[in-house]
Design a protein around this motif. Structure first.
Motif, PDB file in Angstrom:
ATOM      1  N   UNK A   1       7.134   7.336   8.294  1.00 48.98           N
ATOM      2  CA  UNK A   1       6.357   6.167   7.841  1.00 48.98           C
ATOM      3  C   UNK A   1       4.920   6.385   8.288  1.00 48.98           C
ATOM      4  N   UNK A   2       4.131   6.872   7.372  1.00 43.11           N
ATOM      5  CA  UNK A   2       2.775   7.300   7.691  1.00 43.11           C
ATOM      6  C   UNK A   2       1.757   6.163   7.616  1.00 43.11           C
TER       7      UNK A   2
ATOM      8  N   UNK B   1      -3.569   1.553   8.757  1.00 43.03           N
ATOM      9  CA  UNK B   1      -3.448   2.637   9.743  1.00 43.03           C
ATOM     10  C   UNK B   1      -2.760   3.814   9.064  1.00 43.03           C
ATOM     11  N   UNK B   2      -3.455   4.964   9.043  1.00 44.83           N
ATOM     12  CA  UNK B   2      -2.909   6.178   8.413  1.00 44.83           C
ATOM     13  C   UNK B   2      -2.649   7.216   9.502  1.00 44.83           C
TER      14      UNK B   2
ATOM     15  N   UNK C   1       0.846  -1.202   0.000  1.00 42.61           N
ATOM     16  CA  UNK C   1       0.000   0.000   0.000  1.00 42.61           C
ATOM     17  C   UNK C   1       0.877   1.246   0.000  1.00 42.61           C
ATOM     18  N   UNK C   2       0.492   2.229  -0.798  1.00 43.07           N
ATOM     19  CA  UNK C   2       1.201   3.516  -0.807  1.00 43.07           C
ATOM     20  C   UNK C   2       0.238   4.622  -1.230  1.00 43.07           C
TER      21      UNK C   2
ATOM     22  N   UNK D   1       6.569   7.038   1.890  1.00 48.57           N
ATOM     23  CA  UNK D   1       6.981   5.632   1.962  1.00 48.57           C
ATOM     24  C   UNK D   1       5.798   4.688   1.788  1.00 48.57           C
ATOM     25  N   UNK D   2       6.091   3.515   1.271  1.00 45.98           N
ATOM     26  CA  UNK D   2       5.075   2.461   1.230  1.00 45.98           C
ATOM     27  C   UNK D   2       4.785   2.005   2.657  1.00 45.98           C
ATOM     28  N   UNK D   3       3.634   1.393   2.849  1.00 44.01           N
ATOM     29  CA  UNK D   3       3.191   0.999   4.190  1.00 44.01           C
ATOM     30  C   UNK D   3       4.095  -0.057   4.809  1.00 44.01           C
TER      31      UNK D   3
END
Length: 221
Positions: free
Chosen positions: A211-212, A165-166, A126-127, A139-141
């Protein structure tokens, strides 16, 4: 008298030789009959033996070519294993989000729109994407390894989900985050090399200093 006596003796001798000859011929023929019978019996036993060996060989050959019960079970087990769900056979929808401690927990619901059963096992990729060209930002998850992974089998029309989770972009220093408006999420389901796009209105850090995103594995819905 002597002449007559000699003739009688000669006749007796001739008759004796003739009888001996007949006896010899009869003896030879009688002996030949068992010999022939013995030969015929031996030949029959030999043919029967060959037939038996041939039959055993045929049985052995047939058995060696026949599949074993074990290989049949393995074949059936392999045949019953559903393939990986291809992205083209899935629909993606945003579920009802939940918020806590500066983060949003966003469920992503997957539905098998194909005509065959398939499986999903593991973590999706996910990105964030932004702009008209859909380029990745940030960044990717990360993967939430505290969650257990199980295979999820989806019959046609069945659903599964995973939760992303964001972390809110406002949690970070604006100079290091440099937030931008993301168009949504690019998603690679487990084992798939083709991505799908899920529209989502969210602020994303355009840098890689944070890392969001964190994603859990696919679970049954």
């Amino acid at each position: 008298m002597r002449t007559t006596r000699a003739i009688q003796i000669a006749s007796i001798a001739i008759l004796g030789l003739g009888a001996a000859g007949c006896s010899t011929a009869g003896s030879s023929g009688h002996a030949g009959s068992p010999s022939g019978g013995s030969g015929s019996q031996a030949t029959g036993q030999s043919n029967a033996s060959q037939s038996s060996v041939s039959g055993a060989s045929g049985t052995s050959t047939s058995a060696s070519k026949a599949p074993t019960a074990g290989s049949q079970d393995q074949s059936q087990a392999a045949g019953s294993t559903a393939p990986i769900c291809a992205a083209v056979n899935l629909t993606f929808a945003a579920g009802q989000p939940d918020g806590a401690a500066g983060s949003t927990y966003q469920p992503v619901v997957l539905t098998n729109k194909g005509t065959a059963t398939c499986t999903l096992t593991g973590f999706p990729g996910v990105s964030f994407v932004a702009g008209d060209d859909g380029h990745q930002v940030g960044n990717a998850a990360d993967k939430d390894k505290s969650k257990s992974v199980t295979a999820v089998t989806l019959a046609p029309g069945a659903k599964a989900q995973f939760v992303v989770r964001i972390a809110q972009a406002g949690n970070y220093d604006p100079s290091s985050c440099q937030p931008v408006a993301a168009r949504g999420l690019r998603i690679y389901t487990p084992g798939e090399t083709h991505s799908a796009f899920l529209p989502l209105d969210v602020q994303a850090c355009s840098t890689t200093a944070q890392n969001q995103l964190t994603t859990g594995p696919v679970t049954a819905s």
